[in-house]
Design a protein around this motif. Structure first.
Motif, PDB file in Angstrom:
ATOM      1  N   SER A  11       0.829  -1.205   0.000  1.00 56.82           N
ATOM      2  CA  SER A  11       0.000   0.000   0.000  1.00 56.82           C
ATOM      3  C   SER A  11       0.866   1.259   0.000  1.00 56.82           C
ATOM      4  O   SER A  11       1.970   1.259   0.555  1.00 56.82           O
ATOM      5  N   PRO A  12       0.354   2.346  -0.571  1.00 55.50           N
ATOM      6  CA  PRO A  12       1.070   3.620  -0.458  1.00 55.50           C
ATOM      7  C   PRO A  12       1.183   4.084   1.002  1.00 55.50           C
ATOM      8  O   PRO A  12       2.008   4.932   1.320  1.00 55.50           O
ATOM      9  N   GLN A  17       9.891   2.853   6.980  1.00 55.22           N
ATOM     10  CA  GLN A  17      10.771   2.269   7.994  1.00 55.22           C
ATOM     11  C   GLN A  17      10.599   0.749   8.115  1.00 55.22           C
ATOM     12  O   GLN A  17      11.382   0.089   8.786  1.00 55.22           O
ATOM     13  N   VAL A  18       9.552   0.219   7.482  1.00 53.94           N
ATOM     14  CA  VAL A  18       9.249  -1.209   7.597  1.00 53.94           C
ATOM     15  C   VAL A  18       9.572  -1.894   6.272  1.00 53.94           C
ATOM     16  O   VAL A  18       9.128  -1.443   5.216  1.00 53.94           O
ATOM     17  N   LYS A  19      10.345  -2.967   6.368  1.00 45.32           N
ATOM     18  CA  LYS A  19      10.699  -3.725   5.171  1.00 45.32           C
ATOM     19  C   LYS A  19       9.453  -4.327   4.531  1.00 45.32           C
ATOM     20  O   LYS A  19       8.423  -4.512   5.184  1.00 45.32           O
ATOM     21  N   THR A  20       9.562  -4.677   3.272  1.00 43.46           N
ATOM     22  CA  THR A  20       8.455  -5.274   2.522  1.00 43.46           C
ATOM     23  C   THR A  20       8.090  -6.636   3.108  1.00 43.46           C
ATOM     24  O   THR A  20       8.986  -7.441   3.383  1.00 43.46           O
ATOM     25  N   PRO A  21       6.785  -6.893   3.291  1.00 45.12           N
ATOM     26  CA  PRO A  21       6.372  -8.202   3.813  1.00 45.12           C
ATOM     27  C   PRO A  21       6.967  -9.335   2.980  1.00 45.12           C
ATOM     28  O   PRO A  21       6.995  -9.273   1.753  1.00 45.12           O
ATOM     29  N   HIS A 107      -2.502   9.587   8.790  1.00 44.65           N
ATOM     30  CA  HIS A 107      -1.619   8.807   7.914  1.00 44.65           C
ATOM     31  C   HIS A 107      -0.976   7.657   8.696  1.00 44.65           C
ATOM     32  O   HIS A 107      -0.921   6.514   8.209  1.00 44.65           O
ATOM     33  N   ILE A 108      -0.507   7.939   9.894  1.00 39.44           N
ATOM     34  CA  ILE A 108       0.090   6.897  10.732  1.00 39.44           C
ATOM     35  C   ILE A 108      -0.930   5.797  11.025  1.00 39.44           C
ATOM     36  O   ILE A 108      -0.598   4.606  10.990  1.00 39.44           O
ATOM     37  N   ALA A 109      -2.181   6.184  11.293  1.00 37.37           N
ATOM     38  CA  ALA A 109      -3.232   5.195  11.562  1.00 37.37           C
ATOM     39  C   ALA A 109      -3.426   4.261  10.362  1.00 37.37           C
ATOM     40  O   ALA A 109      -3.583   3.046  10.532  1.00 37.37           O
ATOM     41  N   ARG A 110      -3.403   4.822   9.159  1.00 39.99           N
ATOM     42  CA  ARG A 110      -3.523   3.987   7.955  1.00 39.99           C
ATOM     43  C   ARG A 110      -2.309   3.053   7.833  1.00 39.99           C
ATOM     44  O   ARG A 110      -2.450   1.887   7.466  1.00 39.99           O
ATOM     45  N   SER A 111      -1.137   3.575   8.162  1.00 40.19           N
ATOM     46  CA  SER A 111       0.076   2.760   8.103  1.00 40.19           C
ATOM     47  C   SER A 111       0.026   1.623   9.114  1.00 40.19           C
ATOM     48  O   SER A 111       0.398   0.483   8.797  1.00 40.19           O
ATOM     49  N   VAL A 115       0.184  -2.459   8.186  1.00 42.46           N
ATOM     50  CA  VAL A 115       1.190  -3.302   8.827  1.00 42.46           C
ATOM     51  C   VAL A 115       0.509  -4.393   9.641  1.00 42.46           C
ATOM     52  O   VAL A 115       0.895  -5.566   9.585  1.00 42.46           O
ATOM     53  N   SER A 116      -0.528  -4.034  10.364  1.00 45.58           N
ATOM     54  CA  SER A 116      -1.274  -5.004  11.156  1.00 45.58           C
ATOM     55  C   SER A 116      -1.868  -6.099  10.264  1.00 45.58           C
ATOM     56  O   SER A 116      -1.789  -7.294  10.586  1.00 45.58           O
ATOM     57  N   GLU A 117      -2.438  -5.695   9.150  1.00 50.44           N
ATOM     58  CA  GLU A 117      -2.990  -6.667   8.209  1.00 50.44           C
ATOM     59  C   GLU A 117      -1.906  -7.608   7.696  1.00 50.44           C
ATOM     60  O   GLU A 117      -2.109  -8.808   7.588  1.00 50.44           O
TER      61      GLU A 117
END
Length: 126
Positions: A11-12, A17-21, A107-111, A115-117
């Motif tokens: 997702s955009p 800071q988080v690597k790709t799943p 924006h952080i909430a969407r991020s 990440v949670s998903e």
């Protein structure tokens, strides 16, 4: 040894800071990022350290609360700040600050959600 290229579309809203799943150590990078979103006193709780999905849930709740605080601060600024004796220029600057912070928190909430998903927490309560 090189890791194979991943074809996962992210997702955009995915935090840089988080690597790709699916990439090496991505869950650790997700946990590190999520820990930055919660109060430091929670960082030592074994359940949050051991279970990134639980950490993601707590980060989601934390950010939701911060959004509520920013909204309240923004909505009450025009009535409450003049009573404090602040000059109009400071009040206007503060209102802009709260508005910008609210956008950033959203924006952080969407991020956090994406990440949670990715961590497997699709069944989170909104």
């Amino acid at each position: 040894m090189t890791m194979p290229m991943t074809t996962t579309r992210i997702s955009p809203d995915w935090p840089c800071q988080v690597k790709t799943p699916g990439s090496y150590d991505w869950e650790r990078s997700a946990a590190r990022w999520l820990r930055e979103l919660i109060p430091a006193r929670y960082a030592g709780y074994p359940a949050l350290i051991k279970h990134p999905v639980l950490l993601a849930r707590h980060a989601r709740l934390q950010v939701q609360q911060e959004i509520r605080v920013a909204r309240t601060a923004l909505q009450t600024a025009r009535t409450e700040l003049p009573v404090l004796g602040l000059p109009e220029s400071v009040i206007e600057h503060t209102i802009k600050l709260y508005a910008a912070e609210l956008l950033q928190l959203q924006h952080i909430a969407r991020s956090v959600r994406v990440v949670s998903e990715a961590l497997g927490g699709r069944g989170t309560v909104r």
